[in-house]
Scaffold this motif. Structure first.
Motif, mmCIF file in Angstrom:
data_model
loop_
_atom_site.group_PDB
_atom_site.id
_atom_site.type_symbol
_atom_site.label_atom_id
_atom_site.label_comp_id
_atom_site.label_asym_id
_atom_site.label_seq_id
_atom_site.Cartn_x
_atom_site.Cartn_y
_atom_site.Cartn_z
ATOM 1 N N ASP A 171 0.972 -1.278 -0.173
ATOM 2 C CA ASP A 171 -0.010 -0.190 0.158
ATOM 3 C C ASP A 171 0.924 1.214 0.104
ATOM 4 O OD1 ASP A 171 -2.428 -1.387 0.098
ATOM 5 O OD2 ASP A 171 -2.338 -1.773 2.383
ATOM 6 N N VAL A 172 1.929 1.376 0.818
ATOM 7 C CA VAL A 172 2.957 2.400 0.830
ATOM 8 C C VAL A 172 4.143 1.903 0.686
ATOM 9 C CG1 VAL A 172 3.683 4.151 2.439
ATOM 10 C CG2 VAL A 172 1.328 3.734 2.374
ATOM 11 N N CYS A 173 5.137 2.326 -0.131
ATOM 12 C CA CYS A 173 6.260 2.020 -0.335
ATOM 13 C C CYS A 173 7.452 3.110 -0.443
ATOM 14 C CB CYS A 173 6.384 1.618 -2.112
ATOM 15 S SG CYS A 173 8.260 1.108 -2.388
ATOM 16 N N TYR A 174 8.425 3.225 0.538
ATOM 17 C CA TYR A 174 9.310 4.296 0.841
ATOM 18 C C TYR A 174 10.391 4.018 -0.282
ATOM 19 C CZ TYR A 174 6.931 5.996 4.862
ATOM 20 O OH TYR A 174 6.135 6.340 5.767
ATOM 21 N N ALA A 175 11.150 4.833 -1.035
ATOM 22 C CA ALA A 175 12.154 4.616 -1.800
ATOM 23 C C ALA A 175 12.841 6.064 -2.032
ATOM 24 C CB ALA A 175 11.689 3.985 -3.068
ATOM 25 N N PRO A 176 14.117 5.839 -2.295
ATOM 26 C CA PRO A 176 14.897 7.257 -2.893
ATOM 27 C C PRO A 176 14.258 7.683 -4.373
ATOM 28 C CG PRO A 176 16.419 5.140 -2.033
ATOM 29 C CD PRO A 176 15.083 4.593 -2.067
ATOM 30 N N VAL A 177 14.239 8.682 -4.471
ATOM 31 C CA VAL A 177 13.535 9.207 -5.771
ATOM 32 C C VAL A 177 14.527 8.813 -6.914
ATOM 33 C CG1 VAL A 177 14.788 11.382 -5.645
ATOM 34 C CG2 VAL A 177 12.786 11.160 -6.932
ATOM 35 N N SER A 178 15.663 8.650 -6.730
ATOM 36 C CA SER A 178 16.649 8.181 -8.002
ATOM 37 C C SER A 178 16.325 6.560 -8.068
ATOM 38 C CB SER A 178 18.110 8.487 -7.662
ATOM 39 O OG SER A 178 18.153 7.403 -6.441
ATOM 40 N N GLU A 179 15.899 5.772 -7.326
ATOM 41 C CA GLU A 179 15.550 4.391 -7.457
ATOM 42 C C GLU A 179 14.138 4.278 -8.092
ATOM 43 O OE1 GLU A 179 17.706 1.601 -7.201
ATOM 44 O OE2 GLU A 179 19.140 3.416 -6.913
ATOM 45 N N LEU A 180 13.454 5.068 -7.767
ATOM 46 C CA LEU A 180 11.875 5.057 -8.431
ATOM 47 C C LEU A 180 12.133 5.377 -10.067
ATOM 48 C CD1 LEU A 180 9.876 6.823 -5.776
ATOM 49 C CD2 LEU A 180 9.866 4.519 -6.506
ATOM 50 N N GLY A 181 13.191 6.284 -10.086
ATOM 51 C CA GLY A 181 13.337 6.770 -11.586
ATOM 52 C C GLY A 181 13.900 5.677 -12.342
ATOM 53 N N PHE A 182 15.041 5.064 -11.611
ATOM 54 C CA PHE A 182 15.825 4.178 -12.543
ATOM 55 C C PHE A 182 14.792 2.845 -12.713
ATOM 56 C CE2 PHE A 182 19.881 5.826 -10.171
ATOM 57 C CZ PHE A 182 19.965 6.808 -11.265
ATOM 58 N N ASP A 183 14.070 2.440 -11.877
ATOM 59 C CA ASP A 183 13.096 1.345 -12.154
ATOM 60 C C ASP A 183 12.207 1.769 -13.055
ATOM 61 O OD1 ASP A 183 14.228 -0.136 -10.117
ATOM 62 O OD2 ASP A 183 12.558 0.228 -8.627
ATOM 63 N N VAL A 184 11.723 3.012 -13.437
ATOM 64 C CA VAL A 184 11.015 3.285 -14.476
ATOM 65 C C VAL A 184 11.582 3.215 -15.751
ATOM 66 C CG1 VAL A 184 9.813 5.269 -15.677
ATOM 67 C CG2 VAL A 184 9.293 5.037 -13.241
#
Length: 821
Positions: A171-184
C-alpha cells in the motif's frame, strides 16, 4: 503566525493556504479521540479495515480515521501526534506541499497522510532523498501502519528485482527518488511484461520536497548500456598540465567555462605535430583537449569529487555527500579519472533518461513536506502546479538568529570564525558548524585542531556514520563540523539522541548553536542549516560568517565601486558591503531558478516525444501490433515462418525485433539530441545565434529528427524480419542482429556541466563592469539580456546595490577582495 498567514493570503504569496478548515477538522479529530481509547489493538485494526473504500475518504470518515491514526501512533511508537501534525496530514491529503519546522514530526504526519491515501484505494510511494531515510522511516513507521492494517515496504540501491516487484505491491512504499526513476527507466526497456517491477504511478508523497523537487530536479537520471572503455590519451593529459592560466587559457568570469587562448591553441597544435585543431578530422583531439582542460582547471578534488578506493566519486553539491552512481558525461568523467590516475570506468551509450521533474509529474497526485517550502513556493507552483501550506510550530520558535558577520578576506573570516568557535566552546555550549565542501571542512578541522578545540568531522568521506554523529550534536561540549546538510532528516535533540547527556545544561547554555562558514547560493539552504537548532521550542542560536572573497560573492556579484572600510580584524559593517552580500545571494537564487527552467525546457520536448514512442512500444509489448505490422510489410516471409515454427513463435520474434528497433532509434535520437544541444550551446557562445533563442533552434531540429523515427523503426524491423534466424526455439537475437545490451547501469548526470546561457550573460555583464574605469566598460546590447532570469533584469536602478551602479577607477580596490586564500 495567524497574522502572518493572513498577510500572505492577501498578497497571494506562497504559504498562503488558509489552514482554518484544517484546524476545525483537527478539533473534531481531538473530540473523537477519547471514544477510541477503549478499543483493543485488534479492534482498532478491524475498525480501520472496515473503513477502506475505493474512493477518497469523506470528511466524517477522515475525521474518524485520523483519530484512529493518532491512537495508533501513540500505541505503536509512543508518539501522540500534535495538532500541527494532524493539520499537516490534512494538507498533504489535499495535495499540498507542507512546510513544518525541524523537529515538528513531519515523518509521522507523512505516515498518516500516506495511510489516508491508502484507505481510499490509492497506492502511495513516499519519495526520500537517500536509502538511509527510506529504510529508517519505513521501519520506524512500520508498527503504525501495521496497527492500521496497511502494508508498507521500502526499496534501496541493493534491492533485487524480485524485492522491488514485491515492494511496489505494498500500500505504501518508501524509496529514494533516484531508485524510483531508475526502475521506471528499466521497465521502459523490457521485452516481456513479466520483467516489469513498477506499478502505475498514483500518489507521490515527497519527503524533503524542496530538495527533491527543486535541487534534484535539475539532474537527469540515466540508463546506459555497455559499449566500450573510453580512455583519454596520456599525452593529452600531460600536455594540458603544461598550459598556463591567463596565457594559454582563460577562465570565464563565472568560473564555469575555460577556453584556449590563441597562444594556447598555437602551443597545443605545435605539440600535436602542427595540426589544425579546428579541422573536421581533428575533432576528437579537440574534444579531448577541451574536456581534459575542464577537468584539470575547473573540477576540484575534495570539492567537486573525491577519490575513494581507486574510483572518482562525485559530490552532491546540494547535500555535501557522495553522489552514488552519479557521473559526468563520459568524456569528462574519463578526463577526471585520467587526471587522478585511476582506472577509467566503462563507457556506454544512453538508452534512456528522465528528469526528476518529469518523473514526479507523472503521478496524478503530488504532495510533500519539508522544513523550507515557502521560499520556493513560486517555483513549486510554476513547475508542479502545487500550493504550499505553512503549518505553525507546536511551540514558538525562540531560536536567536544573529546578524551575519562579513569580512574582507577568507583568512580574516576564518580567523574570526575559529576564535568565535573556541570562545563559545569554552562555555560548553554544543556547536554545529556547516561548511560548503569536504575541502573546507578539512581545512576548518585543521584550524580547530591548531586552536585545541576538540571536534568531530562529518563529510562525504564518512557518510555511513552521519546520522549517528549528527544525532549527538546537541550534547554539551560537542563541536560537530558538517558538510552542507549531511545528516539532514536526523533529529538533533538537546542532550543527545536519548536526551540523557546533560540536557538541562544544554538548555541553560542556550541550546544548539549553529554556525555557517559562508552563505549558501540560496537563502533556503541557510534556513535549513539554521533549522537544525531550536526544535520544539528549545533554545538555540545561529550565526553565519562570510567574506568578500567567498565564491558566492566572486561568482555572483561585482565589487566595482565598493570601497570597503574594515575594522582592525577585517570585519565590514557598512551598508554597501552587506547589501552586496545579500544581492549576491539573490542573483545566485535567480541563476539557479533559471538553470531549472533551462533544464526543463530542453527536456520537456524530449519527454513528449518519449511518450509518443512509449505508446507505440506499449502496444507492441502487450498486443499483436508487431505481428500485424510485419505481416503486412513482409507477408510472404510471415506466412512461411508461421507454417514452419508456429504463430506464437513468430509473434514473439516479431515483438522482440520491433522492440529492438524502436529502442535503437530512440537511443540514436537521444545521442543526436545530446550533440545538438551541445552544438546549440557552442553556436551561442560564438555568437552564431543572435536573434533566435537556442531552445527554439533545438526544438525545431529535434522535431525534424523525430518526425520519421517510428516509421523508420518499422522499416528497419521489416528488413530484419525477412532475414532473421527464427526456429522452433524462437528468435536467435545475436545471429539476427538484434542483441540486447550485454550490461546496463544507471547513474545521474550533471546536466549542462559547461554552464547555461544565463551564466554566460552574467559573466559578460561582470566583465563589462569590471574594467579600470567606467569609460572603458563595454557596452552590452539589449539583446544580451533577453535570456537573463527575471530576478536579474527586472530590478530598477535604485534597487541595485551601489557596486552595480558605479564603476571604480581604482583597480586595486576592485581586485583586493577577490583574492582567494
Amino acid at each position: 503566525m495567524k497574522l502572518t498567514s493572513r498577510f500572505r493570503r492577501l498578497l497571494q504569496r506562497p504559504g498562503s493556504i488558509d489552514l482554518g478548515p484544517y484546524e476545525k477538522l483537527t478539533a473534531l479529530v481531538g473530540a473523537a479521540e477519547e471514544s477510541l481509547q477503549e478499543l483493543t489493538d485488534d479492534e482498532l485494526t478491524e475498525v480501520v479495515t472496515e473503513m477502506r473504500k475505493p474512493d477518497a475518504l469523506e470528511e466524517d470518515d477522515l475525521i474518524e480515521f485520523l483519530a484512529l491514526a493518532r491512537e495508533a501512533g501513540k500505541r505503536a511508537i509512543g508518539e501522540r501526534a500534535f495538532d500541527g501534525q494532524i493539520v499537516g496530514a490534512l494538507a498533504l491529503l489535499r495535495g499540498r506541499i507542507v512546510e513544518m519546522a525541524t523537529g515538528e514530526g513531519k515523518t509521522l504526519a507523512g505516515a498518516f497522510a500516506a495511510a489516508g491515501y491508502a484507505m481510499g484505494g490509492h497506492r502511495v510511494q513516499v519519495m526520500a532523498v537517500n536509502d538511509y531515510l527510506a529504510r529508517r522511516d519505513a521501519e520506524w513507521m512500520g508498527p503504525v501502519y501495521k496497527l492500521l492494517g496497511i502494508s508498507v515496504s521500502y526499496i534501496g540501491q541493493a534491492s533485487t528485482p524480485e524485492e522491488r516487484r514485491e515492494a511496489y505491491q505494498a500500500d505504501v512504499c518508501y524509496a529514494p527518488v533516484s531508485e524510483l526513476g531508475f526502475d521506471v527507466l528499466r521497465d521502459r526497456l523490457v521485452d516481456d511484461v513479466a520483467d516489469r517491477v513498477t506499478v502505475k504511478p498514483d500518489v507521490a508523497l515527497v519527503d524533503e520536497a524542496d530538495s527533491v523537487l527543486i535541487d534534484e530536479a535539475r539532474v537527469p537520471l540515466v540508463l546506459a548500456g555497455a559499449t566500450r572503455t573510453e580512455e583519454l590519451d596520456d599525452n593529452v593529459v600531460a600536455l594540458v598540465r603544461t598550459l598556463r592560466a591567463r596565457i594559454d587559457y582563460e577562465i570565464d568570469g563565472d568560473g564555469r567555462t575555460v577556453a584556449l587562448t590563441d597562444k594556447g591553441t598555437d602551443k597545443v597544435e605545435e605539440h600535436l605535430g602542427g595540426i589544425n585543431l579546428y579541422e573536421d578530422e581533428n575533432l576528437e583531439q579537440l574534444t579531448q583537449i577541451n574536456v581534459a582542460l575542464h577537468a584539470e582547471v575547473l573540477l576540484r578534488k575534495d570539492v567537486d569529487y573525491l577519490v575513494r578506493d581507486g574510483k572518482v566519486n562525485l559530490i552532491n553539491n546540494s547535500r555535501g555527500r557522495i553522489a552514488k552512481l552519479q557521473r559526468w558525461p563520459d568524456g569528462l568523467q574519463a578526463a577526471v579519472e585520467a587526471k587522478e590516475a585511476v582506472p577509467v570506468s566503462d563507457s556506454g551509450e544512453v538508452l534512456d533518461s528522465i528528469t526528476v521533474q518529469a518523473l514526479v509529474s507523472s503521478y496524478p497526485t503530488l504532495c510533500g513536506m519539508t522544513g523550507t517550502a515557502v521560499v520556493v513556493g513560486e517555483q513549486l507552483q510554476e513547475f508542479y502546479k502545487v500550493e504550499t501550506a505553512l503549518v505553525p510550530p507546536n511551540k514558538p520558535n525562540i531560536r536567536v538568529d544573529e546578524q551575519d558577520r562579513l569580512y574582507l578576506t577568507v583568512e580574516q573570516k576564518n580567523k574570526a570564525l575559529v576564535e568565535h568557535i573556541a570562545e563559545v566552546h569554552e562555555t560548553g555550549r554544543p556547536i554545529l558548524i556547516g561548511t560548503h565542501s569536504v575541502e573546507e571542512s578539512e581545512q576548518l578541522s585543521d584550524l580547530l585542531e591548531a586552536a585545541e578545540v576538540p571536534h568531530v568531522v562529518l563529510n562525504a568521506k564518512n557518510d555511513a556514520e552521519e546520522a549517528a554523529i549528527v544525532a549527538e550534536a546537541g550534547v554539551p561540549e560537542t563541536v560537530t563540523v558538517s558538510t552542507q546538510m549531511a545528516g539532514r532528516g536526523t533529529d538533533i535533540r538537546l542532550g543527545g539522541r536519548d536526551e540523557s547527556h546533560d540536557k538541562e545544561r544544554a538548555v541553560e547554555l542556550g541550546g544548539l548553536y549553529v554556525i555557517g562558514t559562508g552563505l549558501h547560493a540560496s537563502r533556503r539552504l541557510d534556513d535549513q542549516l539554521r533549522g537544525r537548532a531550536g526544535r520544539q521550542g528549545d533554545p538555540g542560536g545561529s550565526l553565519f560568517f562570510a567574506s568578500l572573497a567567498d565564491e558566492l560573492v566572486t561568482r555572483y556579484s561585482v565589487t566595482s565601486g565598493l570601497r570597503p572600510s574594515p575594522d582592525e580584524k577585517g570585519r565590514l559593517t557598512d551598508r554597501k558591503a552587506i547589501g552586496m552580500l545579500e544581492h549576491s545571494q539573490r542573483v545566485a537564487d535567480g541563476a539557479n531558478a533559471e538553470l531549472h527552467r533551462t533544464t526543463w525546457s530542453y527536456h520537456r520536448l524530449t519527454g513528449q516525444q518519449r511518450a509518443i514512442l512509449l505508446d507505440t512500444r506499449e502496444k507492441v509489448l502487450t498486443e499483436d501490433l508487431a505481428a500485424d505490422e510485419l505481416a503486412e510489410r513482409a507477408k510472404e516471409r510471415y506466412d512461411e515462418l508461421v507454417e514452419e515454427v508456429g504463430e506464437d513463435k513468430v509473434k514473439d520474434a516479431a515483438r522482440k525485433i520491433a522492440l529492438h528497433h524502436l529502442d535503437r532509434k530512440w537511443t540514436d535520437h537521444l545521442a543526436y539530441l545530446a550533440d545538438l544541444r551541445e552544438g546549440i550551446h557552442l553556436r551561442s557562445l560564438a555568437g552564431g545565434i543572435v536573434h533566435l533563442k537556442p531552445i527554439d533552434e533545438f526544438n525545431k531540429s529535434a522535431i525534424a529528427s523525430f518526425d520519421n523515427l517510428i516509421a523508420d523503426a518499422w522499416k528497419d524491423a521489416a528488413e530484419t524480419f525477412t532475414e532473421a534466424e527464427i526456429t522452433e526455439d524462437g528468435l536467435d537475437e545475436a545471429a539476427s542482429g538484434v542483441p540486447r545490451p550485454t550490461a546496463t547501469w544507471t547513474y545521474l548526470v550533471n546536466d549542462n556541466p559547461f554552464g547555461t546561457e544565463a551564466d554566460r550573460i552574467l559573466g559578460r555583464l561582470r566583465n563589462a563592469i569590471k574594467p579600470e574605469s567606467a569609460a572603458q566598460a563595454e557596452e552590452i546590447p539589449d539583446e544580451e539580456f533577453e535570456d537573463l532570469p527575471e530576478e536579474l533584469r527586472d530590478l530598477d536602478d535604485d534597487e541595485l546595490p551601489e557596486e552595480l551602479r558605479e564603476a571604480d577607477e581604482d583597480e586595486d580596490e576592485d581586485e583586493k577582495p577577490r583574492d582567494k586564500s
